[in-house]
Design a protein around this motif. Structure first.
Motif, PDB file in Angstrom:
ATOM      1  N   ASP A  53     -23.319  54.019 133.658  1.00 21.24           N
ATOM      2  CA  ASP A  53     -23.305  53.129 134.817  1.00 21.24           C
ATOM      3  C   ASP A  53     -24.289  53.557 135.910  1.00 21.24           C
ATOM      4  O   ASP A  53     -24.058  53.346 137.094  1.00 21.24           O
ATOM      5  N   GLY A  54     -25.371  54.216 135.513  1.00 17.38           N
ATOM      6  CA  GLY A  54     -26.423  54.575 136.441  1.00 17.38           C
ATOM      7  C   GLY A  54     -26.118  55.693 137.412  1.00 17.38           C
ATOM      8  O   GLY A  54     -26.958  56.054 138.230  1.00 17.38           O
ATOM      9  N   ARG A  55     -24.914  56.300 137.318  1.00 19.53           N
ATOM     10  CA  ARG A  55     -24.590  57.350 138.289  1.00 19.53           C
ATOM     11  C   ARG A  55     -23.755  58.504 137.754  1.00 19.53           C
ATOM     12  O   ARG A  55     -23.616  59.518 138.421  1.00 19.53           O
ATOM     13  N   TYR A  56     -23.202  58.355 136.577  1.00 19.25           N
ATOM     14  CA  TYR A  56     -22.387  59.415 135.996  1.00 19.25           C
ATOM     15  C   TYR A  56     -23.091  59.968 134.758  1.00 19.25           C
ATOM     16  O   TYR A  56     -24.028  59.367 134.252  1.00 19.25           O
ATOM     17  N   HIS A  57     -22.592  61.105 134.283  1.00 13.33           N
ATOM     18  CA  HIS A  57     -23.168  61.721 133.085  1.00 13.33           C
ATOM     19  C   HIS A  57     -22.058  62.190 132.161  1.00 13.33           C
ATOM     20  O   HIS A  57     -20.915  62.366 132.587  1.00 13.33           O
ATOM     21  N   GLY A  58     -22.441  62.408 130.917  1.00 10.72           N
ATOM     22  CA  GLY A  58     -21.487  62.909 129.948  1.00 10.72           C
ATOM     23  C   GLY A  58     -22.180  63.390 128.696  1.00 10.72           C
ATOM     24  O   GLY A  58     -23.401  63.242 128.539  1.00 10.72           O
ATOM     25  N   VAL A  59     -21.382  63.990 127.812  1.00  8.37           N
ATOM     26  CA  VAL A  59     -21.859  64.478 126.522  1.00  8.37           C
ATOM     27  C   VAL A  59     -20.999  63.829 125.443  1.00  8.37           C
ATOM     28  O   VAL A  59     -19.761  63.830 125.542  1.00  8.37           O
ATOM     29  N   VAL A  60     -21.654  63.292 124.432  1.00  8.06           N
ATOM     30  CA  VAL A  60     -20.936  62.660 123.324  1.00  8.06           C
ATOM     31  C   VAL A  60     -20.297  63.762 122.477  1.00  8.06           C
ATOM     32  O   VAL A  60     -20.987  64.628 121.939  1.00  8.06           O
ATOM     33  N   ILE A  61     -18.989  63.738 122.389  1.00  5.90           N
ATOM     34  CA  ILE A  61     -18.221  64.709 121.599  1.00  5.90           C
ATOM     35  C   ILE A  61     -18.063  64.216 120.168  1.00  5.90           C
ATOM     36  O   ILE A  61     -18.097  64.981 119.222  1.00  5.90           O
ATOM     37  N   ALA A  62     -17.875  62.896 120.047  1.00 12.80           N
ATOM     38  CA  ALA A  62     -17.662  62.292 118.728  1.00 12.80           C
ATOM     39  C   ALA A  62     -18.310  60.917 118.687  1.00 12.80           C
ATOM     40  O   ALA A  62     -18.026  60.081 119.535  1.00 12.80           O
ATOM     41  N   ALA A  63     -19.189  60.718 117.713  1.00 14.89           N
ATOM     42  CA  ALA A  63     -19.743  59.397 117.421  1.00 14.89           C
ATOM     43  C   ALA A  63     -19.037  58.951 116.143  1.00 14.89           C
ATOM     44  O   ALA A  63     -19.480  59.237 115.025  1.00 14.89           O
ATOM     45  N   ILE A  64     -17.920  58.307 116.310  1.00 11.83           N
ATOM     46  CA  ILE A  64     -16.985  58.051 115.223  1.00 11.83           C
ATOM     47  C   ILE A  64     -17.589  57.160 114.140  1.00 11.83           C
ATOM     48  O   ILE A  64     -17.400  57.417 112.945  1.00 11.83           O
ATOM     49  N   ASP A  65     -18.337  56.131 114.524  1.00 14.46           N
ATOM     50  CA  ASP A  65     -18.921  55.216 113.532  1.00 14.46           C
ATOM     51  C   ASP A  65     -19.836  55.946 112.546  1.00 14.46           C
ATOM     52  O   ASP A  65     -19.887  55.601 111.369  1.00 14.46           O
ATOM     53  N   ASP A  66     -20.572  56.952 113.036  1.00 18.20           N
ATOM     54  CA  ASP A  66     -21.502  57.701 112.192  1.00 18.20           C
ATOM     55  C   ASP A  66     -20.924  59.013 111.681  1.00 18.20           C
ATOM     56  O   ASP A  66     -21.634  59.793 111.039  1.00 18.20           O
ATOM     57  N   LYS A  67     -19.669  59.277 112.009  1.00 17.33           N
ATOM     58  CA  LYS A  67     -19.022  60.535 111.616  1.00 17.33           C
ATOM     59  C   LYS A  67     -19.866  61.737 112.055  1.00 17.33           C
ATOM     60  O   LYS A  67     -20.087  62.681 111.312  1.00 17.33           O
ATOM     61  N   SER A  68     -20.329  61.674 113.292  1.00 12.24           N
ATOM     62  CA  SER A  68     -21.133  62.722 113.910  1.00 12.24           C
ATOM     63  C   SER A  68     -20.272  63.363 114.999  1.00 12.24           C
ATOM     64  O   SER A  68     -19.851  62.678 115.937  1.00 12.24           O
ATOM     65  N   TYR A  69     -19.976  64.669 114.838  1.00 15.90           N
ATOM     66  CA  TYR A  69     -19.035  65.330 115.730  1.00 15.90           C
ATOM     67  C   TYR A  69     -19.551  66.689 116.186  1.00 15.90           C
ATOM     68  O   TYR A  69     -20.165  67.411 115.406  1.00 15.90           O
ATOM     69  N   LEU A  70     -19.258  67.033 117.429  1.00  8.91           N
ATOM     70  CA  LEU A  70     -19.388  68.419 117.857  1.00  8.91           C
ATOM     71  C   LEU A  70     -18.164  69.143 117.305  1.00  8.91           C
ATOM     72  O   LEU A  70     -17.173  68.499 116.935  1.00  8.91           O
ATOM     73  N   PRO A  71     -18.176  70.483 117.225  1.00  3.35           N
ATOM     74  CA  PRO A  71     -17.007  71.196 116.703  1.00  3.35           C
ATOM     75  C   PRO A  71     -15.719  70.754 117.421  1.00  3.35           C
ATOM     76  O   PRO A  71     -15.658  70.715 118.647  1.00  3.35           O
ATOM     77  N   GLY A  72     -14.729  70.362 116.631  1.00  2.60           N
ATOM     78  CA  GLY A  72     -13.462  69.884 117.159  1.00  2.60           C
ATOM     79  C   GLY A  72     -13.441  68.382 117.411  1.00  2.60           C
ATOM     80  O   GLY A  72     -12.377  67.786 117.568  1.00  2.60           O
ATOM     81  N   GLY A  73     -14.603  67.764 117.452  1.00  5.26           N
ATOM     82  CA  GLY A  73     -14.692  66.336 117.724  1.00  5.26           C
ATOM     83  C   GLY A  73     -14.124  65.459 116.633  1.00  5.26           C
ATOM     84  O   GLY A  73     -13.745  64.316 116.878  1.00  5.26           O
ATOM     85  N   GLU A  74     -14.035  65.992 115.429  1.00  3.71           N
ATOM     86  CA  GLU A  74     -13.489  65.201 114.325  1.00  3.71           C
ATOM     87  C   GLU A  74     -12.017  64.850 114.561  1.00  3.71           C
ATOM     88  O   GLU A  74     -11.473  63.959 113.918  1.00  3.71           O
ATOM     89  N   ASP A  75     -11.364  65.516 115.495  1.00  4.02           N
ATOM     90  CA  ASP A  75      -9.974  65.186 115.836  1.00  4.02           C
ATOM     91  C   ASP A  75      -9.849  63.751 116.366  1.00  4.02           C
ATOM     92  O   ASP A  75      -8.769  63.183 116.356  1.00  4.02           O
ATOM     93  N   TRP A  76     -10.946  63.165 116.826  1.00  4.82           N
ATOM     94  CA  TRP A  76     -10.929  61.825 117.394  1.00  4.82           C
ATOM     95  C   TRP A  76     -11.210  60.738 116.353  1.00  4.82           C
ATOM     96  O   TRP A  76     -11.190  59.558 116.674  1.00  4.82           O
ATOM     97  N   GLU A  77     -11.414  61.125 115.105  1.00  7.51           N
ATOM     98  CA  GLU A  77     -11.739  60.154 114.050  1.00  7.51           C
ATOM     99  C   GLU A  77     -10.666  59.077 113.898  1.00  7.51           C
ATOM    100  O   GLU A  77     -10.965  57.936 113.549  1.00  7.51           O
ATOM    101  N   TYR A  78      -9.420  59.418 114.200  1.00 12.11           N
ATOM    102  CA  TYR A  78      -8.328  58.453 114.054  1.00 12.11           C
ATOM    103  C   TYR A  78      -8.521  57.203 114.930  1.00 12.11           C
ATOM    104  O   TYR A  78      -7.927  56.159 114.676  1.00 12.11           O
ATOM    105  N   LEU A  79      -9.381  57.289 115.955  1.00 17.47           N
ATOM    106  CA  LEU A  79      -9.635  56.129 116.820  1.00 17.47           C
ATOM    107  C   LEU A  79     -10.383  55.017 116.084  1.00 17.47           C
ATOM    108  O   LEU A  79     -10.369  53.872 116.516  1.00 17.47           O
ATOM    109  N   GLY A  80     -11.067  55.374 114.992  1.00 12.10           N
ATOM    110  CA  GLY A  80     -11.660  54.381 114.108  1.00 12.10           C
ATOM    111  C   GLY A  80     -13.074  53.943 114.424  1.00 12.10           C
ATOM    112  O   GLY A  80     -13.873  53.765 113.526  1.00 12.10           O
ATOM    113  N   THR A  81     -13.396  53.716 115.694  1.00 17.30           N
ATOM    114  CA  THR A  81     -14.726  53.245 116.069  1.00 17.30           C
ATOM    115  C   THR A  81     -15.136  53.825 117.415  1.00 17.30           C
ATOM    116  O   THR A  81     -14.319  54.374 118.156  1.00 17.30           O
TER     117      THR A  81
END
Length: 74
Positions: free
Chosen positions: A18-46
């Motif tokens: 939104d042009g003013r905040y920042h973050g780091v992607v922990i889990a890209a669920i669609d591509d099954k791309s995860y930082l360590p521990g990020g795979e715990d979020w796979e249950y969200l589906g997308t």
């Protein structure tokens, strides 16, 4: 999940939100791309789980034009 410019969202990406905040992607669920521990979020589906500077972990379930890639993971 993709950014507005068509690039894929990947774990480790640093993003602007939104042009003013920042973050780091922990889990890209669609591509099954995860930082360590990020795979715990796979249950969200997308979407992506992002560790934000405004609210901690936030799930973005679909493409969101407010997300802009700042840089890819090292």
């Amino acid at each position: 999940m993709k950014y507005a410019d068509g690039q894929r969202v990947l774990a480790g990406d640093v993003v602007e939100i939104d042009g003013r905040y920042h973050g780091v992607v922990i889990a890209a669920i669609d591509d099954k791309s995860y930082l360590p521990g990020g795979e715990d979020w796979e249950y969200l589906g997308t979407g992506a789980m992002i560790d934000t500077d405004f609210g901690g972990l936030v799930h973005y379930p679909e493409d969101n034009e407010e997300l802009v890639l700042v840089r890819r993971a090292d």
